[in-house]
Design a protein around this motif. Sequence first.
Motif, PDB file in Angstrom:
ATOM      1  N   LEU A  66       0.823  -1.203   0.000  1.00 45.16           N
ATOM      2  CA  LEU A  66       0.000   0.000   0.000  1.00 45.16           C
ATOM      3  C   LEU A  66       0.859   1.256   0.000  1.00 45.16           C
ATOM      4  CD1 LEU A  66      -2.775  -1.068   2.527  1.00 45.16           C
ATOM      5  CD2 LEU A  66      -3.001  -0.838   0.054  1.00 45.16           C
ATOM      6  N   GLN A  67       1.943   1.232   0.767  1.00 42.53           N
ATOM      7  CA  GLN A  67       2.834   2.391   0.793  1.00 42.53           C
ATOM      8  C   GLN A  67       3.387   2.685  -0.601  1.00 42.53           C
ATOM      9  OE1 GLN A  67       6.805   2.076   2.641  1.00 42.53           O
ATOM     10  NE2 GLN A  67       6.215   3.831   3.901  1.00 42.53           N
ATOM     11  N   ASP A  68       3.833   1.658  -1.288  1.00 42.78           N
ATOM     12  CA  ASP A  68       4.384   1.843  -2.632  1.00 42.78           C
ATOM     13  C   ASP A  68       3.329   2.371  -3.590  1.00 42.78           C
ATOM     14  OD1 ASP A  68       6.799   0.911  -1.717  1.00 42.78           O
ATOM     15  OD2 ASP A  68       6.576  -1.108  -2.539  1.00 42.78           O
ATOM     16  N   ARG A  69       2.140   1.827  -3.541  1.00 41.66           N
ATOM     17  CA  ARG A  69       1.080   2.271  -4.439  1.00 41.66           C
ATOM     18  C   ARG A  69       0.654   3.705  -4.149  1.00 41.66           C
ATOM     19  NH1 ARG A  69      -0.271  -0.739  -9.044  1.00 41.66           N
ATOM     20  NH2 ARG A  69       0.906  -2.675  -8.734  1.00 41.66           N
ATOM     21  N   LEU A  70       0.528   4.040  -2.895  1.00 40.00           N
ATOM     22  CA  LEU A  70       0.120   5.394  -2.533  1.00 40.00           C
ATOM     23  C   LEU A  70       1.215   6.401  -2.864  1.00 40.00           C
ATOM     24  CD1 LEU A  70      -1.654   4.461   0.794  1.00 40.00           C
ATOM     25  CD2 LEU A  70      -2.772   5.478  -1.207  1.00 40.00           C
ATOM     26  N   LYS A 102       1.555  10.519  -2.552  1.00 37.66           N
ATOM     27  CA  LYS A 102       1.889  10.707  -1.139  1.00 37.66           C
ATOM     28  C   LYS A 102       2.342   9.379  -0.549  1.00 37.66           C
ATOM     29  CE  LYS A 102       0.097  12.130   3.386  1.00 37.66           C
ATOM     30  NZ  LYS A 102       1.281  12.917   3.736  1.00 37.66           N
ATOM     31  N   ARG A 103       3.504   9.400   0.106  1.00 37.85           N
ATOM     32  CA  ARG A 103       4.055   8.201   0.724  1.00 37.85           C
ATOM     33  C   ARG A 103       3.714   8.201   2.210  1.00 37.85           C
ATOM     34  NH1 ARG A 103       8.491   6.259   3.560  1.00 37.85           N
ATOM     35  NH2 ARG A 103       9.323   4.260   2.831  1.00 37.85           N
ATOM     36  N   PRO A 104       2.761   7.378   2.644  1.00 35.33           N
ATOM     37  CA  PRO A 104       2.407   7.342   4.067  1.00 35.33           C
ATOM     38  C   PRO A 104       3.441   6.582   4.882  1.00 35.33           C
ATOM     39  CG  PRO A 104       1.123   5.735   2.876  1.00 35.33           C
ATOM     40  CD  PRO A 104       1.928   6.470   1.845  1.00 35.33           C
ATOM     41  N   GLU A 105       3.555   6.932   6.153  1.00 35.41           N
ATOM     42  CA  GLU A 105       4.423   6.188   7.072  1.00 35.41           C
ATOM     43  C   GLU A 105       3.814   4.837   7.400  1.00 35.41           C
ATOM     44  OE1 GLU A 105       6.732   9.386   9.894  1.00 35.41           O
ATOM     45  OE2 GLU A 105       4.762   8.676  10.544  1.00 35.41           O
ATOM     46  N   VAL A 106       4.681   3.839   7.576  1.00 37.63           N
ATOM     47  CA  VAL A 106       4.263   2.550   8.107  1.00 37.63           C
ATOM     48  C   VAL A 106       4.659   2.522   9.582  1.00 37.63           C
ATOM     49  CG1 VAL A 106       4.533   0.048   8.011  1.00 37.63           C
ATOM     50  CG2 VAL A 106       4.509   1.382   5.889  1.00 37.63           C
TER      51      VAL A 106
END
Length: 288
Positions: free
Chosen positions: A82-86, A91-95
């Motif tokens: 999900l991080q890669d797709r977003l 926008k790159r969300p934090e994991v």
Amino acid sequence: MEPIVHTVFEPQTSTWQYVVADPATKTAVIIDPVLDFDPARNAVSTTSADGLLALTREKGYTVDRLLDTHVHADHLTAAKYLQDRLAKAGKRPEVGIGRRIGAVQERFAERYGIAKEEYGGAFDKLLDDDEIFHVGELEAKAVHLPGHTPDHMGYMIGKNIFCGDSLFNPDVGSARCDFPGGNAKDLYQTASRLFTLPPTYKIYTGHDYPPKTPRSEPQACSTVADQMEHNKHLKSGTPEAEFVAWRTERDAGLAEPRLIHQALQVNIRAGRLPGDGLLHVPVRVEGW
């Protein structure tokens, strides 16, 4: 203002996934997303995760955090996917996960022969106990909820706590405590802590395994009052010693989760697949 809570059930692993959004800013977090895995074909797919992405696009949400409650042993996390797709969408969300993840990573990396460079820094944000963060304009808090696993973290957003595998719905009860670092006494204290919340607060669970009667459909949450009155393992007034003895005996007879070896190897990497495409599955030799 209360968050908008979208509940998404993944039936293969009976997992609840959550998209939690601030209605004012359309900022959202995704909690415990699932990466699909077919053990018969050793195949990974992204149908469940793509469904979460479609939901966020439909609602116009900006996802700024991907949160796991713990290192799951029954499903693979879709956090990295999900991080890669977003990130590709702008926008790159934090994991994020609880700060005790390091000890869990080291334990299972040693078990499966995983080099530190493959899991070190896999998570962008390690949350402290009772750390405050925000979902848009909404205040949220990380709450340490050990017992099922030592790293287990819940997330309080408004009048809702997303408790992972700490408690299941009242007619299902409590999670097992026999994984490394798990502890039935800790789980009892976790339940006691949850029961100090106001009675109308909602407890959102990580899984549901609904009994055939009186209900057959999965349920995402129950109130604190419902849990205190009806949880079949840990309702209010259950003696600690009685629960610990029962939980310990019960766990001793449970089989391993179906995807434990695949899940742990991927999840200590925050959902990143191994570079060589290989997952190690131990062989149990009996009666040789």
